[in-house]
Write an enzyme that holds these catalytic residues in place. Sequence first.
Site, PDB file in Angstrom:
ATOM      1  N   GLY A  34       3.010  -7.485  -0.538  1.00  0.00           N
ATOM      2  CA  GLY A  34       3.822  -6.150  -0.127  1.00  0.00           C
ATOM      3  C   GLY A  34       2.989  -4.904  -0.376  1.00  0.00           C
ATOM      4  O   GLY A  34       1.671  -5.412  -0.295  1.00  0.00           O
ATOM      5  N   ASN A  35       3.554  -3.623  -0.314  1.00  0.00           N
ATOM      6  CA  ASN A  35       2.662  -2.472  -0.616  1.00  0.00           C
ATOM      7  C   ASN A  35       3.293  -1.656  -1.235  1.00  0.00           C
ATOM      8  O   ASN A  35       4.443  -1.794  -1.591  1.00  0.00           O
ATOM      9  CB  ASN A  35       2.226  -1.957   0.833  1.00  0.00           C
ATOM     10  CG  ASN A  35       3.415  -1.675   1.647  1.00  0.00           C
ATOM     11  OD1 ASN A  35       4.124  -0.714   1.495  1.00  0.00           O
ATOM     12  ND2 ASN A  35       3.700  -2.248   2.757  1.00  0.00           N
ATOM     13  N   ARG A  36       2.699  -0.545  -1.669  1.00  0.00           N
ATOM     14  CA  ARG A  36       3.262   0.594  -2.671  1.00  0.00           C
ATOM     15  C   ARG A  36       4.226   1.441  -1.951  1.00  0.00           C
ATOM     16  O   ARG A  36       4.767   2.299  -2.745  1.00  0.00           O
ATOM     17  CB  ARG A  36       2.041   1.201  -3.285  1.00  0.00           C
ATOM     18  CG  ARG A  36       1.353   0.413  -4.477  1.00  0.00           C
ATOM     19  CD  ARG A  36       0.146   1.239  -4.814  1.00  0.00           C
ATOM     20  NE  ARG A  36       0.276   2.595  -4.933  1.00  0.00           N
ATOM     21  CZ  ARG A  36      -0.561   3.621  -4.519  1.00  0.00           C
ATOM     22  NH1 ARG A  36      -1.738   3.123  -4.062  1.00  0.00           N
ATOM     23  NH2 ARG A  36      -0.508   4.803  -4.693  1.00  0.00           N
TER      24      ARG A  36
ATOM     25  N   ALA B 223       6.094   1.398   5.811  1.00  0.00           N
ATOM     26  CA  ALA B 223       4.754   0.583   5.995  1.00  0.00           C
ATOM     27  C   ALA B 223       5.096  -0.718   5.994  1.00  0.00           C
ATOM     28  O   ALA B 223       5.180  -1.544   5.093  1.00  0.00           O
ATOM     29  CB  ALA B 223       4.310   0.902   4.561  1.00  0.00           C
TER      30      ALA B 223
END
Length: 384
Positions: free
Chosen positions: A194-196, A260
């Site tokens: 995943g990402n932030r 994102a």
Amino acid sequence: MARILLGVTGGIAAYKACELTRLLVKDGHEVVPLVTPGAERFVRAETFHALARRPPAEDVYPHLTRADLLVVAPCTANTLAKLAHGIADNVLTEAALAHRGPTLVAPAMNPRMWAHAATRANVETLNARGIHFVGPDEGEMAEGEWGVGRMAEPAEILVAIRELLIPPGPLRGKHVLVSAGGTREPIDSVRYVGNRSSGRMGVALAAEARRRGANVTLLAANVAVDTPEGVDVVLTPTSEDMAREAFARSDADVVVMAAAPADYRPAAARTDKRPKDTSTWTVELEPTTDILLTLGEQRRDGQVLVGFAADAGETGVERARAKLVRKHANLIVFNDVSRDDVGFDNPDNEVVLVTAGAERTVARAPKAEIAAAILDEVERILHG
Ligand SMILES: Cc1cc2nc3c(=O)[nH]c(=O)nc-3n(C[C@H](O)[C@H](O)[C@H](O)COP(=O)(O)O)c2cc1C
């Protein structure tokens, strides 16, 4: 958001005005209840003051001439007649004469009262004066009679109020597609890459587009904040989900890809949970579909396509400019993800708006303000 004078008059439907007050407060409006003595026989004014979160003994007169909207719900035959003839004998009818903004009336009365020639003439007078009506609906009256006279439901009145409060502008009635959040690409049945991204920027854009009167679809990838009221939310947890749902709506008037989505995903996700052991685990990543590029290649005349570039430093802006051309976008919003005080998972942002002819820095501000600046730019592009 708006200051709304809510007139409540003396019919059984006065109890439904309690729910309307609650919905308006939840929508973020300042509600000033104006309860007639006739309505007080059904629901006490204190109830409305409590629901509107106002002091019970407040002097409402200073608010009367500074409201965005006057709503009368329910509106009795008696008050309808007073509004038509300019009679000012209580706080509500006085307010109606002092008020200069739009007025919305939700009549509620016995079907024979609604059908009476006197009421018909009063409705005609008010219509000719530009007063807006919602309902009455057909249905069973409290006394058991069937016909037209039931007050419109609070949710229906809320929709009419929202419409009246929308300022005229280029985004009004347009379909705006916004993506928000960060996708999660499964490695196995419980783990993911995943990402932030929290989704705050995309959610702020969706809320602002809705405020400007657009019909908004929000593709939400694991967003960490509440989604806005009045927005159609489609959950897109993975980049594959987001691509599918975005391509299904690629005819939108404005497309803002603020999410994102992962650039890479595990080539082969396990369907079970990999048990823990002491050996290393190598996961091969494969590129995902480039959603913005695909949308750009399909972009139709007049459609506005906005992409985001999460990059770093001076050369980041240069890469954003190259991205604008490569992805056939009208606007790339560059945000510097190397900074701790703005961007990813932060309430504030600072962006550079990169368009074909220009570059404009929007100074650090809460994401709601950044969203407004981005949509100002979108409106400029829509204007040609
Ligand atoms: C039990 C009851 C229910 C009533 N319901 C209505 C109604 O639904 N619509 C209406 O126009 N009048 C209704 N009335 C009559 C109004 O209360 C009456 O006309 C009153 O003067 C309205 O005052 P206002 O318009 O200043 O609130 C009802 C009266 C009673 C006693």
